[in-house]
Design an enzyme around this catalytic site. Structure first.
Site, PDB file in Angstrom:
ATOM      1  N   ASN A 161     -23.521  30.682  62.912  1.00 42.59           N
ATOM      2  CA  ASN A 161     -22.598  31.503  62.802  1.00 42.59           C
ATOM      3  C   ASN A 161     -23.421  32.805  62.846  1.00 42.59           C
ATOM      4  O   ASN A 161     -23.855  33.147  61.913  1.00 42.59           O
ATOM      5  CB  ASN A 161     -21.426  31.752  61.152  1.00 42.59           C
ATOM      6  CG  ASN A 161     -21.560  32.751  60.679  1.00 42.59           C
ATOM      7  OD1 ASN A 161     -20.541  33.117  61.836  1.00 42.59           O
ATOM      8  ND2 ASN A 161     -20.636  32.861  59.588  1.00 42.59           N
ATOM      9  N   TRP A 162     -23.441  33.611  64.034  1.00 45.82           N
ATOM     10  CA  TRP A 162     -24.014  34.313  64.152  1.00 45.82           C
ATOM     11  C   TRP A 162     -24.201  35.420  63.685  1.00 45.82           C
ATOM     12  O   TRP A 162     -24.407  36.542  63.542  1.00 45.82           O
ATOM     13  CB  TRP A 162     -24.227  35.478  65.978  1.00 45.82           C
ATOM     14  CG  TRP A 162     -25.251  33.836  66.575  1.00 45.82           C
ATOM     15  CD1 TRP A 162     -25.506  32.375  65.770  1.00 45.82           C
ATOM     16  CD2 TRP A 162     -24.721  33.805  67.917  1.00 45.82           C
ATOM     17  NE1 TRP A 162     -26.106  32.243  67.421  1.00 45.82           N
ATOM     18  CE2 TRP A 162     -25.845  32.621  68.623  1.00 45.82           C
ATOM     19  CE3 TRP A 162     -24.901  34.483  68.812  1.00 45.82           C
ATOM     20  CZ2 TRP A 162     -26.736  32.575  69.600  1.00 45.82           C
ATOM     21  CZ3 TRP A 162     -25.758  34.450  70.191  1.00 45.82           C
ATOM     22  CH2 TRP A 162     -26.390  33.427  70.759  1.00 45.82           C
ATOM     23  N   LYS A 163     -22.943  35.843  63.233  1.00 47.85           N
ATOM     24  CA  LYS A 163     -22.477  37.235  62.292  1.00 47.85           C
ATOM     25  C   LYS A 163     -22.263  38.483  63.047  1.00 47.85           C
ATOM     26  O   LYS A 163     -22.469  38.038  64.238  1.00 47.85           O
ATOM     27  CB  LYS A 163     -22.915  37.362  60.933  1.00 47.85           C
ATOM     28  CG  LYS A 163     -22.758  35.837  59.990  1.00 47.85           C
ATOM     29  CD  LYS A 163     -23.397  35.672  58.797  1.00 47.85           C
ATOM     30  CE  LYS A 163     -23.266  34.264  58.395  1.00 47.85           C
ATOM     31  NZ  LYS A 163     -23.475  34.382  56.645  1.00 47.85           N
TER      32      LYS A 163
ATOM     33  N   HIS B 159     -13.829  34.488  56.268  1.00 47.04           N
ATOM     34  CA  HIS B 159     -15.295  34.105  55.428  1.00 47.04           C
ATOM     35  C   HIS B 159     -15.059  35.042  54.087  1.00 47.04           C
ATOM     36  O   HIS B 159     -14.628  35.965  54.716  1.00 47.04           O
ATOM     37  CB  HIS B 159     -16.320  34.818  56.970  1.00 47.04           C
ATOM     38  CG  HIS B 159     -17.462  34.293  56.782  1.00 47.04           C
ATOM     39  ND1 HIS B 159     -17.826  35.000  55.128  1.00 47.04           N
ATOM     40  CD2 HIS B 159     -18.242  32.919  56.838  1.00 47.04           C
ATOM     41  CE1 HIS B 159     -19.173  34.478  55.414  1.00 47.04           C
ATOM     42  NE2 HIS B 159     -19.498  33.107  56.246  1.00 47.04           N
TER      43      HIS B 159
ATOM     44  N   GLU C  21     -17.239  27.217  51.463  1.00 46.28           N
ATOM     45  CA  GLU C  21     -18.889  27.436  51.969  1.00 46.28           C
ATOM     46  C   GLU C  21     -18.091  29.021  49.886  1.00 46.28           C
ATOM     47  O   GLU C  21     -17.913  29.122  50.251  1.00 46.28           O
ATOM     48  CB  GLU C  21     -18.374  28.492  52.817  1.00 46.28           C
ATOM     49  CG  GLU C  21     -18.665  28.025  54.382  1.00 46.28           C
ATOM     50  CD  GLU C  21     -18.801  29.093  55.035  1.00 46.28           C
ATOM     51  OE1 GLU C  21     -20.421  29.017  55.739  1.00 46.28           O
ATOM     52  OE2 GLU C  21     -18.688  30.193  54.940  1.00 46.28           O
TER      53      GLU C  21
ATOM     54  N   SER D 283     -26.817  27.667  53.198  1.00 51.58           N
ATOM     55  CA  SER D 283     -27.537  27.856  53.176  1.00 51.58           C
ATOM     56  C   SER D 283     -27.685  26.013  53.665  1.00 51.58           C
ATOM     57  O   SER D 283     -29.000  25.793  53.161  1.00 51.58           O
ATOM     58  CB  SER D 283     -28.487  27.252  52.156  1.00 51.58           C
ATOM     59  OG  SER D 283     -27.672  28.856  51.496  1.00 51.58           O
TER      60      SER D 283
ATOM     61  N   GLY E  57     -25.611  29.273  59.154  1.00 51.59           N
ATOM     62  CA  GLY E  57     -25.411  30.651  59.383  1.00 51.59           C
ATOM     63  C   GLY E  57     -26.791  32.092  59.457  1.00 51.59           C
ATOM     64  O   GLY E  57     -27.156  30.850  60.565  1.00 51.59           O
ATOM     65  N   GLY E  58     -27.628  32.261  58.446  1.00 46.57           N
ATOM     66  CA  GLY E  58     -29.302  32.320  58.713  1.00 46.57           C
ATOM     67  C   GLY E  58     -30.104  31.596  60.035  1.00 46.57           C
ATOM     68  O   GLY E  58     -30.425  31.995  60.790  1.00 46.57           O
TER      69      GLY E  58
HETATM   70  P1  PGA Z   1     -25.982  30.772  55.527  1.00 48.27           P
HETATM   71  O1  PGA Z   1     -24.330  30.998  56.384  1.00 48.27           O
HETATM   72  O2  PGA Z   1     -26.251  29.157  56.729  1.00 48.27           O
HETATM   73  O3  PGA Z   1     -26.593  31.786  56.457  1.00 48.27           O
HETATM   74  O4  PGA Z   1     -26.040  30.411  53.867  1.00 48.27           O
HETATM   75  C1  PGA Z   1     -23.228  29.941  56.081  1.00 48.27           C
HETATM   76  C2  PGA Z   1     -22.388  30.859  56.198  1.00 48.27           C
HETATM   77  O5  PGA Z   1     -22.112  32.359  56.122  1.00 48.27           O
HETATM   78  O6  PGA Z   1     -21.110  30.859  57.223  1.00 48.27           O
END
Ligand code: PGA
Length: 225
Positions: free
Chosen positions: A9-11, A95, A147, A187, A208-209
């Site tokens: 998920n590149w946001k 999300h 999540e 995470s 995500g990150g």
């Molecule tokens: P994260 O994000 O891996 O940075 O915790 C996950 C998400 O929000 O989909």
């Protein structure tokens, strides 16, 4: 070895050039063949990345990070499921960042799920509690992402990946109610990815990150066994 879904998920990150560099770096690596890798893109990159993947026959699928609850039409600023379908197979819905920052309600989430399903996209619905499954029981080709907002890496100084046991219990409860694939997000990193993937009832992870940097993501894929 079970099959696993890995979502990146590149946001709200990356321009075309950054996306190209990431794709070039990640695609030259070999990773376990039981993985299905899906990149969740900002709308601005759908066209570019889908062409790039097609031209080079890269082993990635793509999805959008949101979708309009409406058909195509007079909805300024929205991107409809039909428009997304030209490029992608998946749409992320509900999300916690959308629920918190844009007031997205469970009702809105249900409308979006109905719309994307009608247009042949697969919805990935983010939930943090079982109540948010209400109204989703009748869908079969659906992915539920557990999540917990506090587990998301950017949620604050106390952000912590959810306890694997709780993830497994939640996943089991979801599967008792819905015929869905179940993934976990929050995470996820190189060290913990295999723990989550090896949990009973968990079919994949949402990263995500740690998906933004090509090297970190490659290491996640290598450890995803
Ligand atoms: P994260 O994000 O891996 O940075 O915790 C996950 C998400 O929000 O989909």
């Amino acid at each position: 070895m079970k099959n696993a879904l890995i979502f990146a998920n590149w946001k709200s990150n990356k321009n075309k050039n950054e996306a190209k560099n990431w794709l070039e770096e990640v695609s030259v690596q070999t990773f376990p063949s039981n993985l299905e890798v899906v990149i969740l893109l900002p709308f601005t990159l759908l066209d570019f990345v889908s062409n790039f993947i097609k031209e080079r026959s890269l082993p990635f699928k793509i999805g959008a990070q949101d979708v309009s609850p409406f058909e195509s039409g007079p909805y300024t600023g929205e991107v409809s499921a039909s428009q997304i379908k030209e490029f992608a197979e998946f749409a992320l819905i509900g999300h916690s960042e959308r629920r918190t920052n844009f007031g997205e309600s469970d009702e809105m989430v249900r409308k979006k799920v109905e719309m994307v399903t009608a247009k042949g996209l697969i919805p990935i619905v983010c939930v943090s509690e079982l109540l948010q499954l209400n109204g989703l029981e009748s869908y079969e080709d659906i992915i539920i992402a557990y999540e917990p907002p506090g587990a998301i890496s950017t949620s604050g100084p106390n952000a912590n990946a959810e306890n694997p046991q709780s993830v497994s219990m939640f996943a089991q409860k979801v599967k008792e109610r819905i015929l869905a694939n179940m993934i976990y997000g929050g995470s996820v990193n190189t060290e913990n990815v295999s723990t989550y993937l090896n949990l009973e009832n968990v079919d994949g992870v949402l990263v995500g990150g740690e998906s933004l940097d090509a090297k970190s993501f490659i290491n996640i894929l290598k450890n995803a066994v």
